[in-house]
Design a protein around this motif. Structure first.
Motif, mmCIF file in Angstrom:
data_model
loop_
_atom_site.group_PDB
_atom_site.id
_atom_site.type_symbol
_atom_site.label_atom_id
_atom_site.label_comp_id
_atom_site.label_asym_id
_atom_site.label_seq_id
_atom_site.Cartn_x
_atom_site.Cartn_y
_atom_site.Cartn_z
ATOM 1 N N SER A 37 18.555 13.183 -3.739
ATOM 2 C CA SER A 37 19.779 13.459 -4.488
ATOM 3 C C SER A 37 19.526 13.144 -5.953
ATOM 4 C CB SER A 37 20.924 12.589 -3.977
ATOM 5 O OG SER A 37 22.036 12.708 -4.835
ATOM 6 N N GLY A 39 22.119 12.917 -7.955
ATOM 7 C CA GLY A 39 23.315 12.196 -8.362
ATOM 8 C C GLY A 39 23.933 12.802 -9.607
ATOM 9 N N SER A 40 24.236 11.947 -10.588
ATOM 10 C CA SER A 40 24.885 12.426 -11.811
ATOM 11 C C SER A 40 23.898 12.639 -12.958
ATOM 12 C CB SER A 40 25.978 11.445 -12.234
ATOM 13 O OG SER A 40 25.401 10.191 -12.546
ATOM 14 N N ARG A 41 22.602 12.535 -12.667
ATOM 15 C CA ARG A 41 21.613 12.812 -13.712
ATOM 16 C C ARG A 41 21.725 14.266 -14.146
ATOM 17 N NH1 ARG A 41 18.024 11.158 -9.662
ATOM 18 N NH2 ARG A 41 18.086 8.936 -9.526
ATOM 19 N N PRO A 42 21.499 14.562 -15.429
ATOM 20 C CA PRO A 42 21.540 15.956 -15.854
ATOM 21 C C PRO A 42 20.405 16.763 -15.216
ATOM 22 C CG PRO A 42 21.408 14.469 -17.752
ATOM 23 C CD PRO A 42 21.260 13.636 -16.529
ATOM 24 N N ARG A 58 22.156 22.777 -5.997
ATOM 25 C CA ARG A 58 23.516 22.429 -6.465
ATOM 26 C C ARG A 58 24.123 21.308 -5.630
ATOM 27 N NH1 ARG A 58 26.052 25.943 -10.151
ATOM 28 N NH2 ARG A 58 25.173 28.039 -10.154
ATOM 29 N N ALA A 61 23.269 17.580 -6.761
ATOM 30 C CA ALA A 61 23.578 17.087 -8.105
ATOM 31 C C ALA A 61 25.047 17.314 -8.419
ATOM 32 C CB ALA A 61 22.719 17.814 -9.139
ATOM 33 N N THR A 62 25.610 16.412 -9.191
ATOM 34 C CA THR A 62 26.996 16.582 -9.641
ATOM 35 C C THR A 62 27.055 16.960 -11.115
ATOM 36 O OG1 THR A 62 27.180 14.230 -10.174
ATOM 37 C CG2 THR A 62 27.873 14.909 -7.956
ATOM 38 N N ASN A 63 25.914 17.012 -11.772
ATOM 39 C CA ASN A 63 25.834 17.275 -13.205
ATOM 40 C C ASN A 63 24.724 18.303 -13.419
ATOM 41 O OD1 ASN A 63 26.057 17.023 -15.990
ATOM 42 N ND2 ASN A 63 24.959 15.093 -16.078
ATOM 43 N N ARG A 100 26.051 14.200 -19.890
ATOM 44 C CA ARG A 100 26.756 15.267 -19.183
ATOM 45 C C ARG A 100 26.258 16.630 -19.655
ATOM 46 N NH1 ARG A 100 28.511 14.425 -14.731
ATOM 47 N NH2 ARG A 100 29.700 16.315 -14.912
ATOM 48 N N CYS A 101 25.913 17.496 -18.714
ATOM 49 C CA CYS A 101 25.437 18.836 -19.077
ATOM 50 C C CYS A 101 26.487 19.613 -19.860
ATOM 51 C CB CYS A 101 25.061 19.624 -17.808
ATOM 52 S SG CYS A 101 23.497 19.096 -17.100
#
Length: 108
Positions: A37, A39-42, A58, A61-63, A100-101
């Motif tokens: 995962s 996670g929130s890493r770009p 997709r 990742a959340t970012n 954040r992307c």
């Protein structure tokens, strides 16, 4: 950053393509790859030849930003180097702009 890579969940299919030029026991890594995962890493993905992998990536990742470019092949960095440059610029900008992307500043 992914440049037309296979998603981690497709490890089994990739390993069936062997043999590989260097010794590697990829089967020992399959469970870790399935659980990977971001996670929130770009994460910035340029998808050309493996559009079926996008959903898997997709989901890890959340970012994430995905640029689909099916008109290009695996060598898109040679065909349209600006696409690779832009993907790198977006990834670096995301890290610099709060991680954040969606927070990437306009190109100067």
């Amino acid at each position: 950053m992914y440049f037309d890579a296979l998603a981690p969940g497709s490890a089994e299919g990739f390993l069936q393509l062997g043999p590989f030029p260097e010794p590697w026991d990829g089967w020992g890594d399959v469970d870790r790859l399935r659980a990977l995962s971001f996670g929130s890493r770009p994460v910035v993905v340029v998808a050309t030849q493996n559009p079926g992998q996008i959903a898997d990536i997709r989901g890890r990742a959340t970012n994430i930003i995905v640029a689909e470019a099916p008109q290009y092949g695996h060598a898109f960095l040679l065909q349209v180097p600006g696409l690779g440059y832009e993907a790198i610029r977006v990834a670096v900008g995301a890290v610099r702009a709060s991680g954040r992307c969606g927070a990437v500043h306009k190109r100067r």
